[in-house]
Design an enzyme around this catalytic site. Sequence first.
Site, PDB file in Angstrom:
ATOM      1  N   ASN A  49       0.510  -1.004  -0.273  1.00  0.00           N
ATOM      2  CA  ASN A  49      -0.151  -0.255  -0.549  1.00  0.00           C
ATOM      3  C   ASN A  49       1.097   1.089   0.310  1.00  0.00           C
ATOM      4  O   ASN A  49       2.093   0.969   0.854  1.00  0.00           O
ATOM      5  CB  ASN A  49      -0.735  -0.163   1.480  1.00  0.00           C
ATOM      6  N   GLU A  51       0.166   5.150   0.803  1.00  0.00           N
ATOM      7  CA  GLU A  51      -0.356   6.584   1.464  1.00  0.00           C
ATOM      8  C   GLU A  51      -0.340   7.442   0.476  1.00  0.00           C
ATOM      9  O   GLU A  51       0.899   7.627  -0.516  1.00  0.00           O
ATOM     10  CB  GLU A  51      -0.557   6.306   3.078  1.00  0.00           C
ATOM     11  N   ASN A  52      -0.799   8.685   0.754  1.00  0.00           N
ATOM     12  CA  ASN A  52      -1.197  10.322   0.020  1.00  0.00           C
ATOM     13  C   ASN A  52      -1.852  10.829   1.383  1.00  0.00           C
ATOM     14  O   ASN A  52      -2.544  10.631   1.992  1.00  0.00           O
ATOM     15  CB  ASN A  52      -1.539   9.921  -1.558  1.00  0.00           C
ATOM     16  N   ALA A  53      -0.940  12.335   0.976  1.00  0.00           N
ATOM     17  CA  ALA A  53      -1.182  13.242   2.265  1.00  0.00           C
ATOM     18  C   ALA A  53      -2.782  13.227   1.845  1.00  0.00           C
ATOM     19  O   ALA A  53      -3.749  14.039   2.756  1.00  0.00           O
ATOM     20  CB  ALA A  53      -0.490  14.694   2.260  1.00  0.00           C
ATOM     21  N   TYR A  55      -5.796  11.454   1.490  1.00  0.00           N
ATOM     22  CA  TYR A  55      -5.350  10.411   1.638  1.00  0.00           C
ATOM     23  C   TYR A  55      -6.499   9.290   0.490  1.00  0.00           C
ATOM     24  O   TYR A  55      -6.443   7.761   0.284  1.00  0.00           O
ATOM     25  CB  TYR A  55      -6.531  10.201   2.647  1.00  0.00           C
ATOM     26  N   CYS A  60      -4.096   0.239  -2.187  1.00  0.00           N
ATOM     27  CA  CYS A  60      -3.670  -0.673  -1.827  1.00  0.00           C
ATOM     28  C   CYS A  60      -3.205  -1.914  -2.383  1.00  0.00           C
ATOM     29  O   CYS A  60      -2.582  -1.603  -3.145  1.00  0.00           O
ATOM     30  CB  CYS A  60      -5.104  -1.843  -1.421  1.00  0.00           C
ATOM     31  N   GLU A  62      -2.969  -4.666  -3.166  1.00  0.00           N
ATOM     32  CA  GLU A  62      -3.351  -5.603  -3.973  1.00  0.00           C
ATOM     33  C   GLU A  62      -3.288  -4.756  -5.881  1.00  0.00           C
ATOM     34  O   GLU A  62      -3.139  -5.822  -5.912  1.00  0.00           O
ATOM     35  CB  GLU A  62      -4.874  -6.660  -3.636  1.00  0.00           C
ATOM     36  N   CYS A  91     -10.563  -4.715   0.359  1.00  0.00           N
ATOM     37  CA  CYS A  91     -11.321  -3.647   0.583  1.00  0.00           C
ATOM     38  C   CYS A  91     -12.524  -4.182  -0.678  1.00  0.00           C
ATOM     39  O   CYS A  91     -12.153  -4.900  -1.698  1.00  0.00           O
ATOM     40  CB  CYS A  91     -11.396  -2.379   0.574  1.00  0.00           C
ATOM     41  N   CYS A  94     -10.422  -3.613  -3.750  1.00  0.00           N
ATOM     42  CA  CYS A  94      -9.462  -4.410  -4.243  1.00  0.00           C
ATOM     43  C   CYS A  94     -10.152  -5.618  -4.836  1.00  0.00           C
ATOM     44  O   CYS A  94      -9.920  -6.288  -5.785  1.00  0.00           O
ATOM     45  CB  CYS A  94      -8.761  -5.018  -3.724  1.00  0.00           C
TER      46      CYS A  94
HETATM   47  N1  THU Z   1      -5.177  -1.336   2.870  1.00  0.00           N
HETATM   48  C1  THU Z   1      -4.794  -2.495   1.931  1.00  0.00           C
HETATM   49  O1  THU Z   1      -3.382  -1.970   1.183  1.00  0.00           O
HETATM   50  N2  THU Z   1      -5.027  -3.370   1.742  1.00  0.00           N
HETATM   51  C2  THU Z   1      -6.713  -3.890   1.395  1.00  0.00           C
HETATM   52  O2  THU Z   1      -7.406  -4.778   1.250  1.00  0.00           O
HETATM   53  C3  THU Z   1      -7.439  -3.153   2.679  1.00  0.00           C
HETATM   54  C4  THU Z   1      -6.677  -1.628   3.195  1.00  0.00           C
HETATM   55  C5  THU Z   1      -4.526  -0.383   2.884  1.00  0.00           C
HETATM   56  C6  THU Z   1      -5.157   1.066   2.795  1.00  0.00           C
HETATM   57  C7  THU Z   1      -4.196   2.111   3.752  1.00  0.00           C
HETATM   58  O3  THU Z   1      -3.323   2.090   3.477  1.00  0.00           O
HETATM   59  C8  THU Z   1      -5.134   1.114   5.039  1.00  0.00           C
HETATM   60  O4  THU Z   1      -4.338   0.191   3.829  1.00  0.00           O
HETATM   61  C9  THU Z   1      -5.576   1.183   5.775  1.00  0.00           C
HETATM   62  O5  THU Z   1      -6.279   1.079   5.430  1.00  0.00           O
END
Ligand code: THU
Length: 133
Positions: A49, A51-53, A55, A60, A62, A91, A94
Amino acid sequence: MAETANTIPWEKLTTAAIAVRLKAFAPYSKFKVGAALLSTSGEIFIGCNVENASYGLSICAERSAIVSAVSAGHREFSAIAIAADPSAAPCGACRQFLVQFGAKYWVRSLSPNQPDSFRQWTTGELLPEHFEF
Ligand code: THU
């Protein structure tokens, strides 16, 4: 039917998912996720995963793995292992992204500490009645 789950090299996939999880860029949630995707040709593509400022732009693990595989020319998959602590089912976004490439490959969610107590589904089980264009 999906390729039988016991022909999948789960140990290799699990090791790769656990390793790439440590590369996750998750300064906001602090929740690191790693994914290792097996193509039907036997290659492994990894993703974490990022992330970014802003959000909502976060991607993810996957989807990172799928993008990596597709960018290398692979569109057929046998399995994906996902490592998170605690383990996490994919999620909704994904699930749709995974099932785009077939409803019959395996998805395993595990934690790095207890990789042998996993949960496992097929992509179709995770998103029944999925959208197709
Ligand atoms: N996240 C994943 O990488 N995969 C998932 O299936 C669920 C959530 C990440 C997204 C975010 O960076 C962090 O988990 C918290 O939600």
